[in-house]
Each structure stands twice: as C-alpha cells, then as structure tokens.
Design a protein around this motif. Structure first.
Motif, short mmCIF file in Angstrom:
data_model
loop_
_atom_site.label_atom_id
_atom_site.label_comp_id
_atom_site.label_asym_id
_atom_site.label_seq_id
_atom_site.Cartn_x
_atom_site.Cartn_y
_atom_site.Cartn_z
N GLU A 66 -4.31 1.01 -8.11
CA GLU A 66 -5.64 0.71 -7.57
C GLU A 66 -5.56 0.07 -6.19
O GLU A 66 -6.55 0.06 -5.45
N LEU A 67 -4.40 -0.45 -5.83
CA LEU A 67 -4.24 -1.04 -4.50
C LEU A 67 -4.56 -0.03 -3.40
O LEU A 67 -5.11 -0.39 -2.37
N THR A 68 -4.28 1.23 -3.64
CA THR A 68 -4.61 2.23 -2.62
C THR A 68 -6.11 2.34 -2.41
O THR A 68 -6.57 2.68 -1.32
N GLU A 69 -6.89 2.04 -3.44
CA GLU A 69 -8.35 2.11 -3.32
C GLU A 69 -8.92 0.98 -2.46
O GLU A 69 -9.99 1.11 -1.90
N VAL A 70 -8.22 -0.14 -2.41
CA VAL A 70 -8.72 -1.29 -1.65
C VAL A 70 -7.86 -1.59 -0.42
O VAL A 70 -7.97 -2.65 0.18
N SER A 71 -7.02 -0.65 -0.05
CA SER A 71 -6.12 -0.86 1.08
C SER A 71 -6.86 -1.10 2.39
O SER A 71 -6.32 -1.72 3.30
N TYR A 72 -8.11 -0.63 2.47
CA TYR A 72 -8.89 -0.85 3.69
C TYR A 72 -9.00 -2.34 4.01
O TYR A 72 -9.18 -2.72 5.16
N GLN A 73 -8.89 -3.18 3.01
CA GLN A 73 -9.01 -4.62 3.24
C GLN A 73 -7.87 -5.16 4.09
O GLN A 73 -7.98 -6.24 4.66
N PHE A 74 -6.76 -4.42 4.17
CA PHE A 74 -5.60 -4.88 4.92
C PHE A 74 -5.45 -4.18 6.26
O PHE A 74 -4.53 -4.47 7.01
N GLU A 75 -6.33 -3.23 6.56
CA GLU A 75 -6.18 -2.43 7.76
C GLU A 75 -6.86 -3.01 8.99
O GLU A 75 -6.47 -2.73 10.11
N VAL A 105 0.84 -1.20 0.00
CA VAL A 105 0.00 0.00 0.00
C VAL A 105 0.87 1.25 0.00
O VAL A 105 0.61 2.21 -0.73
N LEU A 106 1.93 1.25 0.78
CA LEU A 106 2.84 2.39 0.84
C LEU A 106 3.49 2.63 -0.52
O LEU A 106 3.52 3.76 -1.02
N VAL A 107 3.98 1.56 -1.13
CA VAL A 107 4.63 1.69 -2.44
C VAL A 107 3.61 2.13 -3.48
O VAL A 107 3.89 2.99 -4.32
N ALA A 108 2.41 1.59 -3.43
CA ALA A 108 1.39 1.93 -4.42
C ALA A 108 0.93 3.37 -4.30
O ALA A 108 0.37 3.92 -5.25
N SER A 109 1.16 3.99 -3.17
CA SER A 109 0.72 5.37 -3.00
C SER A 109 1.56 6.35 -3.84
O SER A 109 1.16 7.48 -4.06
#
Length: 89
Positions: A44-53, A29-33
């Motif tokens: 797009e990983l930043t859009e679904v990062s909530y799944q990992f939080e 997520v950090l790299v994808a930002s």
C-alpha cells in the motif's frame, strides 16, 4: 538558549536528517513496488508514495485570521526541541 554557532550547527543537522528521511522514503517506495516480495500492507506504500515526492504546503491564513494567531518560526521550534532533548540527556 544555545550559542549562535551551535544553533547554526543544529539547523544544518536538521537539513541532513530531512534529506536522509527523503532518501529512505524513496527507497521504501521502490522496494514496495515489487509486490511479489512484500505483504499487502507494505504494498500500500505505493498508493501513498505521493506524500514523499513533494513538500507539504499548508495555508494557515484562515486560522491566523480567525484566532489571531501567528506561526512560530521553524528555526525557533527546532532550537526549543533540541534544547529540551539536551536537558534530558
């Protein structure tokens, strides 16, 4: 079935693996930002990062009631899956 001590070791290994997966997800997520460095699919990983939080929380009450089912304890699932992989090795 695995000896009791071995089962405990397997569960500890699973905890460590889960922690490692969370760490990798956070790194992705950090790299994808940094959108300049990555392609559109990775961004797009930043859009679904909530799944990992936060852990996923599921309520199976309706399914259990409707179909008269009961969940298999997670520890039993792990023991069976690990045993199946050991049989194949």
């Amino acid at each position: 079935m695995a000896p009791a001590g071995r089962r405990s070791d397997d569960l500890k290994a699973n905890d460590r693996l889960g922690s490692a997966v969370e760490d990798v997800a956070r790194l992705l997520v950090l790299v994808a930002s940094d959108e300049r460095a990555l392609g559109p699919l990775i961004r797009e990983l930043t859009e679904v990062s909530y799944q990992f939080e936060h852990p996923f929380v599921l309520d199976s009450t309706a399914t259990q009631t409707t179909f008269v089912l009961a969940p298999t304890p997670w520890e039993d699932v792990l023991v069976r899956v690990i045993a199946s992989y050991r049989e194949k090795a």
